[in-house]
Motif scaffolding. Sequence first.
Motif, mmCIF file in Angstrom:
data_model
loop_
_atom_site.group_PDB
_atom_site.id
_atom_site.type_symbol
_atom_site.label_atom_id
_atom_site.label_comp_id
_atom_site.label_asym_id
_atom_site.label_seq_id
_atom_site.Cartn_x
_atom_site.Cartn_y
_atom_site.Cartn_z
ATOM 1 N N LEU A 32 33.966 -82.655 -22.641
ATOM 2 C CA LEU A 32 34.092 -81.488 -22.610
ATOM 3 C C LEU A 32 33.122 -80.695 -22.180
ATOM 4 O O LEU A 32 31.981 -81.133 -21.840
ATOM 5 N N ASP A 33 33.415 -79.444 -21.623
ATOM 6 C CA ASP A 33 32.177 -78.781 -20.849
ATOM 7 C C ASP A 33 32.782 -77.146 -21.040
ATOM 8 O O ASP A 33 33.798 -76.915 -21.022
ATOM 9 N N GLU A 43 30.513 -79.332 -30.671
ATOM 10 C CA GLU A 43 29.400 -80.193 -30.854
ATOM 11 C C GLU A 43 29.882 -80.807 -32.154
ATOM 12 O O GLU A 43 29.554 -82.053 -32.389
ATOM 13 N N THR A 60 31.350 -86.438 -24.916
ATOM 14 C CA THR A 60 30.368 -85.715 -24.544
ATOM 15 C C THR A 60 30.716 -84.264 -24.367
ATOM 16 O O THR A 60 32.019 -83.589 -24.115
ATOM 17 N N VAL A 61 29.599 -83.206 -24.520
ATOM 18 C CA VAL A 61 29.925 -81.803 -24.287
ATOM 19 C C VAL A 61 28.638 -81.189 -23.328
ATOM 20 O O VAL A 61 27.505 -81.587 -23.640
ATOM 21 N N GLY A 62 29.126 -80.503 -22.600
ATOM 22 C CA GLY A 62 28.114 -79.676 -21.572
ATOM 23 C C GLY A 62 28.274 -78.451 -21.796
ATOM 24 O O GLY A 62 28.986 -77.926 -22.551
#
Lengths: 333, 289
Positions: A32-33, A43, A60-62
């Motif tokens: 994810l971003d 998150e 993963t989150v950006g």
Amino acid sequence: MKLTSTVTVAALLAAGLGVAPRDAAAQQTIKLDGSSTVFPISEAVAEEFQIAKRGKVRVTVGISGTGGGFKKFCRGEIDIADASRPISKSEMDVCARAGIQYIELPVAYDALTVAVNPRNTWVDTLTVAELKKMWEPAAQGKVTTWKAVNPKWPAQPLKLFGPGADSGTFDYFTEATVGKAKSSRGDFTASEDDNVLVQCVESDVNALAYFGYAYYAPNATKMKAVKIVNSKGQAVGPSPQGVLDGSYEPLSRPIFIYVSTASAQRAEVKEFVEFYLSKGAPLVEEVKYVPLAKHAYDLALRNFRAGKAGTAFGGRNEVGLTVEELLAREGRF
Amino acid sequence: MSAMRAGVERRKLLDKLFVVLGLLVLFAALAVLLTLFLDLVRQGAPRLNLDFVTSYASRKPEQAGILAAWVGTSLIMVVTACVAMPVGVAAAIYLEEYAPRNWITAVIEINVTNLAGVPSIIYGLLALGLFVYKFSLGQSILAAGLTLALLILPIVIVATREAVRAVPRPIREAAYALGATRWEVTAHHVLPYSMGGVLTGMIIGLSRAIGETAPIITIGALSFIAFLPESLLDPFTAMPIQMFNWVSRPDPGFRVNAAAAGAILLGMTLLMNGIAIWLRYRFRKRMNW
């Protein structure tokens, strides 16, 4: 000699890390971003989802901003884009050219909060017209005192604070008050860090700022949230209740995730999105956003399961559209 | 006679004044560092415990930790050191011991010096195009390490050249007189003797690299990641990114975390410097001219 052996050992160590055996099948990664506004929600969901899956799926989150997130999304680098506004026309075109289709899912509401200093005795409520008078491009250099906005207010300097022009919050606020996205006076103090805006309002009696509700909630005792007069003529302060029953308008907005239809075919992505929509509500509340109504989440879940792709907005933001309406619309690309 | 004595007295006084001034400046610099460090420790004290370094990021400030961040930072530093050290030292030795004195060498030298002044974000943009896309390394630890290696390369080269230049000429000449080749002179004498200086340069470079935020944001460091990398091609986060994220969060609890992470990052830098000093001491002890 010593030197060469040290370097060799270090190089081998590095190489060893690189080729360490990995169990690719057991370790899928969901990427994810995007928007920093949506980040706390994604998150929280990612955290809980990984706990629920006992580490079998990695998430993963950006934070690249809504625009940056869509850029990566349309290049196929990520599975899900976090967005604090609907996808724009130019972003739709880029995605279409790359052959990337998406499912647009509202995940929560954010209530934009207009705040003043607690020692500000003259302002409790504001109309949209007054907000427009303060923030429209024509106000630049002219509307510099509170008196200039409303003759009943003192002739003290009007100090405006707001997020920078790259922010989705800025886009939405200008759309909702001035009537055109990104159309704002330029002589206000802009900061990408909302905590700076909060501090400015806390310390300056003449200040007025706007930011997301999540930044107001923990600081509610140190500032005064202004009530906004809605289209029915009622003055309503920002609150989860006001957002849910639709009375806090026009400053409440839905925020979204965009799931790539190709990624949605993958079992773990499907499971993650379903988790997001079915177990997300308490997490949304915990990070100080407003969850959608239960039936809206159900509707979103049904859209997702049916693979209903496209955006309900057609490339431009609309103020005052309810989540139910947008979920019912036909998707476009 | 007395006039001369007065002159001597005056010059001695000047000498002492300069010492006092030097000490003052030194203490001022140290005081700033110490204040900063102590302030971070004071603010971050509630979170400075083992849990903090062994847990992943979380939405709950009191449960959030820096495990992914410090592991990411450490691995990036290993890659940076492994790349910058051999390349930087080789370049410096070439320039100092082998390169002919001509205009090409001069151009290279000027450019190395200039590179040290390029803003770090430019390295980030270069790396995004080159490592992330062209070489398809993706947003990985390897790409970040290579980027920071590029960033500190000029520092390592300049420091190594200084160190190599400080090795006395007669040592080289004695070795040549015994029939050693240029490589043997370099590998057996010049390099071991200059190792202390080389390591100092390396650590100055790494200390700069460890706090860099802009280039690794550009190449795509993540903000939330709750697993440890298994290879150098895995996605990552790093200490400065984690701090930046926490500072901008609405919940004031995260600011305590940011302070604690800052204290630990400073601690990591000081530890690196400590290791360098120890290594330098060991190398110096082995020198017997």
